[in-house]
Motif scaffolding. Sequence first.
Motif, PDB file in Angstrom:
ATOM      1  N   LEU A 135       0.729  -1.118  -0.064  1.00 59.21           N
ATOM      2  CA  LEU A 135      -0.052  -0.013   0.067  1.00 59.21           C
ATOM      3  C   LEU A 135       0.936   1.293   0.105  1.00 59.21           C
ATOM      4  CD1 LEU A 135      -3.104  -0.547   2.160  1.00 59.21           C
ATOM      5  CD2 LEU A 135      -3.072  -0.180  -0.215  1.00 59.21           C
ATOM      6  N   ASP A 136       1.932   1.368   0.537  1.00 59.17           N
ATOM      7  CA  ASP A 136       2.853   2.503   0.809  1.00 59.17           C
ATOM      8  C   ASP A 136       3.266   2.720  -0.720  1.00 59.17           C
ATOM      9  OD1 ASP A 136       2.790   2.755   3.364  1.00 59.17           O
ATOM     10  OD2 ASP A 136       4.714   1.852   3.668  1.00 59.17           O
ATOM     11  N   VAL A 139       0.222   4.033  -2.578  1.00 64.19           N
ATOM     12  CA  VAL A 139      -0.524   5.527  -2.210  1.00 64.19           C
ATOM     13  C   VAL A 139       0.526   6.367  -2.852  1.00 64.19           C
ATOM     14  CG1 VAL A 139      -0.754   6.979  -0.197  1.00 64.19           C
ATOM     15  CG2 VAL A 139      -1.636   4.637  -0.281  1.00 64.19           C
ATOM     16  N   VAL A 143      -0.389   9.493  -4.929  1.00 54.92           N
ATOM     17  CA  VAL A 143       0.108  10.999  -4.709  1.00 54.92           C
ATOM     18  C   VAL A 143       0.788  11.770  -5.525  1.00 54.92           C
ATOM     19  CG1 VAL A 143       1.680  12.335  -3.081  1.00 54.92           C
ATOM     20  CG2 VAL A 143       0.221  10.617  -1.964  1.00 54.92           C
ATOM     21  N   THR A 174     -10.396  -1.569   0.378  1.00 54.92           N
ATOM     22  CA  THR A 174      -8.882  -1.157  -0.030  1.00 54.92           C
ATOM     23  C   THR A 174      -8.903   0.218  -0.587  1.00 54.92           C
ATOM     24  OG1 THR A 174      -8.453  -3.495  -0.100  1.00 54.92           O
ATOM     25  CG2 THR A 174      -6.765  -2.196  -1.031  1.00 54.92           C
ATOM     26  N   TRP A 176     -10.788   2.613  -0.454  1.00 53.45           N
ATOM     27  CA  TRP A 176     -10.976   4.095   0.432  1.00 53.45           C
ATOM     28  C   TRP A 176      -9.703   4.297   1.334  1.00 53.45           C
ATOM     29  CZ3 TRP A 176     -13.487   7.908   0.247  1.00 53.45           C
ATOM     30  CH2 TRP A 176     -13.736   8.809   1.403  1.00 53.45           C
ATOM     31  N   THR A 177      -9.066   2.966   1.534  1.00 45.22           N
ATOM     32  CA  THR A 177      -7.929   3.232   2.522  1.00 45.22           C
ATOM     33  C   THR A 177      -6.902   4.072   1.455  1.00 45.22           C
ATOM     34  OG1 THR A 177      -8.124   1.034   3.655  1.00 45.22           O
ATOM     35  CG2 THR A 177      -5.932   1.967   3.259  1.00 45.22           C
ATOM     36  N   VAL A 178      -6.824   3.838   0.227  1.00 41.92           N
ATOM     37  CA  VAL A 178      -5.878   4.405  -0.785  1.00 41.92           C
ATOM     38  C   VAL A 178      -6.370   5.818  -0.568  1.00 41.92           C
ATOM     39  CG1 VAL A 178      -4.941   4.894  -3.146  1.00 41.92           C
ATOM     40  CG2 VAL A 178      -5.421   2.569  -2.080  1.00 41.92           C
ATOM     41  N   GLU A 180      -8.153   7.681   1.307  1.00 33.99           N
ATOM     42  CA  GLU A 180      -7.825   8.430   2.721  1.00 33.99           C
ATOM     43  C   GLU A 180      -6.280   8.715   2.760  1.00 33.99           C
ATOM     44  OE1 GLU A 180     -10.922   7.774   6.063  1.00 33.99           O
ATOM     45  OE2 GLU A 180      -9.793   6.085   5.535  1.00 33.99           O
ATOM     46  N   ARG A 181      -5.522   7.753   2.297  1.00 34.38           N
ATOM     47  CA  ARG A 181      -4.125   7.874   2.569  1.00 34.38           C
ATOM     48  C   ARG A 181      -3.561   9.131   1.599  1.00 34.38           C
ATOM     49  NH1 ARG A 181      -0.606   2.628   3.652  1.00 34.38           N
ATOM     50  NH2 ARG A 181       0.967   4.237   3.347  1.00 34.38           N
ATOM     51  N   VAL A 182      -4.341   8.925   0.495  1.00 31.52           N
ATOM     52  CA  VAL A 182      -3.507   9.710  -0.550  1.00 31.52           C
ATOM     53  C   VAL A 182      -3.838  11.452  -0.279  1.00 31.52           C
ATOM     54  CG1 VAL A 182      -3.979  10.940  -2.921  1.00 31.52           C
ATOM     55  CG2 VAL A 182      -3.587   8.385  -2.494  1.00 31.52           C
ATOM     56  N   ASN A 183      -5.098  11.636   0.478  1.00 34.93           N
ATOM     57  CA  ASN A 183      -5.479  12.804   0.993  1.00 34.93           C
ATOM     58  C   ASN A 183      -5.271  14.124   0.305  1.00 34.93           C
ATOM     59  OD1 ASN A 183      -6.515  14.363   3.264  1.00 34.93           O
ATOM     60  ND2 ASN A 183      -4.595  14.692   4.199  1.00 34.93           N
TER      61      ASN A 183
END
Length: 341
Positions: A135-136, A139, A143, A174, A176-178, A180-183
Amino acid sequence: MPCTPAIATMSVGRAWVHPLPAKLTQIAAAGFQGVELFYEDLEYLAREHSPSDAEPSESSLLAAAQTTKDLCAGLNLQIISLQPFLFYEGLIDRAAHAQRLTKLRTWFRLAHTLGTDLIQIPSNFLPATETTGHLDRIVADMVELAELGLQQRPVIRFAYENLAWGTHVATWETLWTVVERVNRPNFGACLDTFNIAGRVWADPAAESGTVAGDADAVLAESLARLVRTVDVRKVFYVQVVDAERLAAPLRGEGHPFFVAGQPARMSWSRNARLFLYEQDRGGYLPVVEVARAFLAGLKFEGWVSMELFARSLAEADPAVPREHARRGWRAWELLREELGL
């Protein structure tokens, strides 16, 4: 704003049969106000001005985009997005990643020419030997893409979609996790009834057509969690579509939709999607429940696309675009009535 109906341009991939102007004309005539534009449609239009065996030049693509924009303007159709920007996130080969970013800059110019600010990105479905599920990395790639979009004038937004057969991002959780983390303000989600129900509830390779266990309960819990979790401000548009209950499980070379090395859900998606309320054609997914979660649970207001991929689109009959556009509009009208939109 209120929910506004849109439709995909009913592209059929490389098996191009019906010209884009004919499809757009019928989409508008049916009553749709917007259209998701497929990059492949621009390619086919661009090839009218370049050798058929050559990759269309950027100038030819931009000319095709301008022609398409003018046609849509004349039909009072808004181009809501350009899609799909494929095979981007999580590439192990970083030279290939750089090549995709170079391609993205052409997409920026195409989007601006078309008059849209939105590019849709399906989750990567290249093999795990070519992509990472870390995921890192995913993401970070997103970004980078979002930051490039923020530098554009006007800003380009991205709608990320979980494909039911995605190699690493196959569920809305998954996805949604991406997000949120991209933000980033220009990075959000495209939620699709097929890709949610087709992963959580349905299995085209199973005799029953559904996942093992209590599929209804699993879906209900997933949708309740979606409504509690997702920030609707990050949902850029939604897609509402059903699929056909197959007469035989999609597994093995004996099945007409089987493609070696291709996930069953992908083969099913490419051949057997249907519009909502087409049980007479074999539709069986709990699409209304998923759409209700989007439109009533999340209180989404924006573009609702009746996207379709199906083998019927490859039929040569010139009436195919008109028939499919009318079917799509009927599905929208019935959904509006049922949900009280």
